[in-house]
Design an enzyme around this catalytic site. Structure first.
Site, short mmCIF file in Angstrom:
data_model
loop_
_atom_site.label_atom_id
_atom_site.label_comp_id
_atom_site.label_asym_id
_atom_site.label_seq_id
_atom_site.Cartn_x
_atom_site.Cartn_y
_atom_site.Cartn_z
N LYS A 124 -4.15 -5.99 -1.16
CA LYS A 124 -2.84 -5.48 -0.76
C LYS A 124 -2.14 -4.95 -2.00
O LYS A 124 -1.33 -5.63 -2.64
CB LYS A 124 -2.01 -6.58 -0.10
CG LYS A 124 -0.78 -6.04 0.65
CD LYS A 124 -1.18 -5.27 1.90
CE LYS A 124 0.04 -4.86 2.69
NZ LYS A 124 -0.32 -4.09 3.90
N SER A 157 -1.72 -1.33 8.00
CA SER A 157 -0.87 -2.50 7.99
C SER A 157 -0.13 -2.62 9.33
O SER A 157 -0.77 -2.80 10.36
CB SER A 157 0.10 -2.45 6.80
OG SER A 157 0.54 -3.75 6.47
#
Length: 552
Positions: free
Chosen positions: A152, A352
């Site tokens: 991430k 996401s």
């Protein structure tokens, strides 16, 4: 006297519109730009229209994302199956710049023309990342960010000065996967071996004559020569019309010719574009707008309640955003599925939160080059305390609770606040991955292997169970018809953007949250600061945000 042959034109050197404009000014500004759906439907109609004799497209530059190019290529391939000529031309495929995507698009056509002074910038793909840590340190800005997990990379932008191994690995695979798709398609279209094509790519940009000698283009000439050659091919005369204008006129004419009969139902297409946020969607002529959970949920409820809607296509183009907003939309999709099938169609990016809102659909469709995944979480703040001190700015505060100032920008997190933040991050990540496992029928271990914040191309995501089918909006509509038990057809007369709210109805207050008018977007002429923050990489839209869409 025989009719003059009609040749359709496409200008693909400017970005296509991939979702309907949401405010009047944007609609006016977009009036001379082609909508992707008009292109697809127009070429489908033109293939069967005896009045249409050919197609000419300008393909300079790489302004279309690879995933959109793949949808265009599919539409051009359908037109070419009619046997009508389709010609691409360009002034240059990159002028001292990258031209790979523009050339990739051009190879979908029968012939490629290139201006003598132009080049073929077939140089491959690269993805670059910006690291701000040293600049932040010099400016006196402290990044207090947490991430779940190592892939991430929104946090990496602020807390690192160079690639982590995980960050480099993820971006390398995106570039490799996109390159494999593009080079295989180009090699097949131009009759070259993949090895030969890769040697050409490694040789850098080619001049027009060198590109012709290498088999990359068919003719070297100017625009007037392209059009003259097409006219001669059709007997000396031709008339021109843009594909979008042709499609609108053909659609109106078809409606007038259709016999009056009771509709068997239709497919509702609901668009979601931009960062995901709580509240109403924003529409702005100065930014891409946002997907508001309230607006999107109202869309889904209205479509689910509409007896004429037999299936729903949810078209998403989003880097993600708010966790609770994404979860709200997912819940509405699950509810809509109780009454009718919901098919998710991913555009250029569904990462996401953008993945979160699509993963529970009956079928998830992505283009091979769609950027998706990024199953992870990021959160925190950038603290300007040292910068403020250098500027002689002092901030005072009073509080009524121990954590009242936790998210104040001028103070870093305390140890206790870090524990609170990390506990929340773990909970969100655990919930995200649990729902991926539930929606996709995967084990938690399998999800963790493909999650941890990592992004994938659509092709790689399909191989890992995150996506069901590869294709564009047309593929999603075909599946929706099948799941909704609607007859297959050659036109889009049974497809409608949803909801269709009359202009005057938009000006009136909605009757209730169930009213279609509640689904119309609010007009925010200045956009929101969240758009700027998203562009800079800050997760201002929420913890389920991608830091940026890799430019490949």
């Amino acid at each position: 006297m025989p009719a003059v042959p009609l040749v359709l034109e496409l200008e693909l050197n400017t970005p296509l519109i991939t979702s309907p404009p949401q405010d009047p000014l944007s609609a006016v500004r977009a009036r001379n730009r082609t909508h992707l759906s008009d292109l697809i439907e127009g070429l489908r109609r033109a293939a069967k229209d005896p009045k249409v004799a050919g197609l000419i497209a300008q393909c300079d530059g790489g302004t279309q994302p690879p995933a959109v190019v793949q949808e265009i290529r599919d539409a051009v391939a359908g037109f070419r199956r009619s046997g009508k000529p389709a010609v691409a031309w360009a002034r240059s495929f990159g002028e001292l710049g990258p031209g790979t995507t523009g050339y990739y698009l051009a190879t979908a056509f029968d012939e490629i023309w290139l201006q003598p002074s132009g080049d073929v910038g077939l140089t491959g793909y690269s993805a670059r990342a910006v690291f701000l840590r040293e600049a932040l340190d010099r400016a006196g800005l402290q990044p207090d960010l947490s991430q779940r997990h190592e892939y991430k990379n929104a946090a990496d932008m602020f807390v690192r000065s160079q690639f982590s191994d995980a960050h480099r690995e993820a971006l390398t695979r995106i570039v490799e996967s996109t390159g494999e798709q593009v080079f295989d398609a180009v090699a097949a279209a131009r009759g070259l071996s993949t090895d030969r094509l890769r040697n050409i790519v490694d040789g850098g940009p080619l001049s027009a004559t060198d590109a012709r000698d290498a088999g990359l283009v068919d003719h070297v000439g100017y625009r007037d020569e392209v059009y003259t050659a097409m006219a001669r091919r059709l007997g000396g005369r031709m008339r021109l019309r843009y594909v979008g204008r042709y499609n609108h006129a053909a659609g109106k004419a078809q409606i007038l010719r259709l016999p009056v009969h009771r509709s068997r139902g239709n497919v509702a297409v609901i668009y979601g574009k931009g960062p995901i946020a709580v509240g109403r969607s924003s529409a702005s002529p100065f930014s891409e707008g946002s997907i508001g959970a309230d607006t999107l949920s109202a869309n889904l409820r209205a479509a689910a309640a509409d007896k004429n809607v037999k299936a729903i296509v949810f078209r998403v183009d989003s880097p993600g955003g708010s966790y609770v907003a994404s979860d709200t939309i997912r819940r509405e999709i699950l509810l809509a599925r109780r009454t009718k099938p919901v098919i998710a169609s991913m555009g250029s990016v569904a990462g996401s939160g953008g993945y979160f809102v699509t993963m529970c659909a009956d079928v998830v469709v992505a283009s091979p080059a769609t950027i998706t995944g990024s199953i992870g979480v990021v959160g925190g703040k950038v603290v300007p305390k040292r910068l403020l001190e250098r500027l002689g700015i002092r901030v005072g505060s009073v509080s009524t609770g121990a954590q009242a100032g936790m998210f104040a920008a001028d103070e870093p997190f305390t140890q206790e606040q870090w524990e609170i933040l990390n506990g929340w991050m773990d909970r969100v990540y655990d919930d995200f991955t649990a729902k991926v496992a539930e929606d996709r029928g995967l084990s938690r271990e399998a999800v963790d292997d493909v999650a941890r914040g990592r992004i994938w191309t659509g092709a790689d995501a399909r191989d890992r169970g995150l996506v069901d089918e590869l294709g564009g909006l047309s593929t999603a509509i075909r599946i929706a018809r099948d799941r909704g038990r609607l007859p297959d057809r050659d036109d889009l007369s049974d497809v409608q953007g949803y909801p269709k709210v009359p202009f005057l109805e938009r000006l009136r207050p909605a009757e209730s949250s169930q009213s279609p008018a509640a689904a119309s977007s609010s007009l925010n002429p200045w956009g929101t600061l969240a758009h700027l923050a998203t562009a800079l990489g800050l997760p201002a839209a929420g913890p389920l945000s991608m830091p940026f869409v890799p430019s490949v």
